[in-house]
Design an enzyme around this catalytic site. Sequence first.
Site, mmCIF file in Angstrom:
data_model
loop_
_atom_site.group_PDB
_atom_site.id
_atom_site.type_symbol
_atom_site.label_atom_id
_atom_site.label_comp_id
_atom_site.label_asym_id
_atom_site.label_seq_id
_atom_site.Cartn_x
_atom_site.Cartn_y
_atom_site.Cartn_z
ATOM 1 N N HIS A 87 -1.422 2.108 5.246
ATOM 2 C CA HIS A 87 -2.368 1.148 4.700
ATOM 3 C C HIS A 87 -2.329 1.246 3.178
ATOM 4 O O HIS A 87 -2.577 2.321 2.624
ATOM 5 C CB HIS A 87 -3.797 1.452 5.161
ATOM 6 C CG HIS A 87 -3.990 1.394 6.633
ATOM 7 N ND1 HIS A 87 -5.034 2.004 7.274
ATOM 8 C CD2 HIS A 87 -3.272 0.784 7.618
ATOM 9 C CE1 HIS A 87 -4.970 1.787 8.571
ATOM 10 N NE2 HIS A 87 -3.894 1.047 8.808
ATOM 11 N N ASP A 95 -8.095 3.815 12.835
ATOM 12 C CA ASP A 95 -6.842 3.172 13.212
ATOM 13 C C ASP A 95 -5.810 4.222 13.612
ATOM 14 O O ASP A 95 -5.562 5.186 12.878
ATOM 15 C CB ASP A 95 -6.305 2.334 12.050
ATOM 16 C CG ASP A 95 -5.091 1.497 12.444
ATOM 17 O OD1 ASP A 95 -4.982 1.166 13.643
ATOM 18 O OD2 ASP A 95 -4.276 1.187 11.559
ATOM 19 N N SER A 112 -3.282 6.386 5.790
ATOM 20 C CA SER A 112 -4.022 5.461 4.933
ATOM 21 C C SER A 112 -4.284 6.122 3.581
ATOM 22 O O SER A 112 -3.342 6.572 2.931
ATOM 23 C CB SER A 112 -5.319 5.025 5.641
ATOM 24 O OG SER A 112 -5.988 4.029 4.896
ATOM 25 N N THR A 113 -5.548 6.231 3.174
ATOM 26 C CA THR A 113 -5.887 6.755 1.857
ATOM 27 C C THR A 113 -5.301 8.146 1.644
ATOM 28 O O THR A 113 -5.479 9.033 2.469
ATOM 29 C CB THR A 113 -7.423 6.822 1.695
ATOM 30 O OG1 THR A 113 -7.974 5.551 2.014
ATOM 31 C CG2 THR A 113 -7.800 7.207 0.279
ATOM 32 N N MET A 142 -9.198 6.823 6.040
ATOM 33 C CA MET A 142 -10.531 6.449 6.482
ATOM 34 C C MET A 142 -10.457 5.652 7.775
ATOM 35 O O MET A 142 -9.535 4.869 7.987
ATOM 36 C CB MET A 142 -11.214 5.605 5.394
ATOM 37 C CG MET A 142 -12.616 5.154 5.721
ATOM 38 S SD MET A 142 -13.786 6.510 5.726
ATOM 39 C CE MET A 142 -13.976 6.793 3.957
#
Length: 364
Positions: free
Chosen positions: A208, A301, A181-182, A298
């Site tokens: 993401h 998931d 993600s991030t 973050m």
Amino acid sequence: MDKTIQGTSSGSAGKIRVLLVDDSLLVLELLTRMISTSPDIEIAGTARNGKEAIPKIELLNPDVVCTDLEMPLMDGLELTSYIMQNTPRPVLVVSSVVDQTRDSANVFALLKAGAVDVHQKPNLMNNEDFHKAARELNSKIKVVAGVYIFKRKPASDRVATAPLNIQQRKGRFRAVAIGVSTGGPQLLAEILPGLPKDFSMPVFVVQHISDGFIQGLVNWLDKNCALEVKIAENWESPKPGVIYFPEEQTHLTIERGGRIFLSKDPPLDGHRPAVDLLFSSVAEYYRDSVVGIILTGMGKDGVKGLHRIKSRGGVTIAQSEESCVVYGMPGEAVKTGAAVKVLSPSEIIRELIIFDQLNKNHHG
């Protein structure tokens, strides 16, 4: 990461203070209205280009800088490079991708320079769209602002990892699945180009990222990798040495005889695509012959799915805390015991090359 992002002073009542940088007054006004809907964020100031932003960063000491890409006098790339070298703090790129080849390459160059994440620049919209876009932007700002809150452990404090008896394996590794993600684009641009052009497994990646950027990310990575990087096609049979991403707002799973299945099913815990769905599906199909890797990001998931891979005998890896932009997803994987190994990006590359060589030796 080579550069440590330091925290800055808090705003009034602990609010996140944001400096907006964009050459369009209309965009600055729209972003200001959107951010003003959050009680936790305030506008520290605005600037029309990077040259104007630099003294304001020194004077206002914002927690987050939101910058456009293309601006006169000093663009977003020059500004981001300056910030990371002189006054490190989280940078969020808020930009439109018009030309997928040209613009996306420039946007992801900002990420490589040190920006934390990207977000699609809003258009003029109706009231309902405005509030939805405002929630998404403010949520992204809060995540980016939290990057420097995550404390980084010295290497000596790293979690011990269990040894893998890979030399005793009787079968081949058949696939790699990655969830991130991030901070993911920068990290993928470090890990994926490290894989050899004759890599013996397909690689599935769920990243993401804000709508409008996934095709650009794929194009950018494809230019920098020895392997083919592509958007997966429904019912496609995965091929060794190809890296597959789902199109935006689409789940990617492995179903029916090992083919790729794409779906528009509802988001899982707020995510579409969801890492958990990818990991769970590869655990069921590939069982002990899959490598699951959970990287910076973050939330949680992918943690449940990584447990599934581990329970089927697959190899599970989490990124080390000191190398993460955000240690949320990997941290949960380590805390809950889903990750068998905890590795830095360079160690992950080395591990994948070892698995690849074992495949080739096994085949030989």
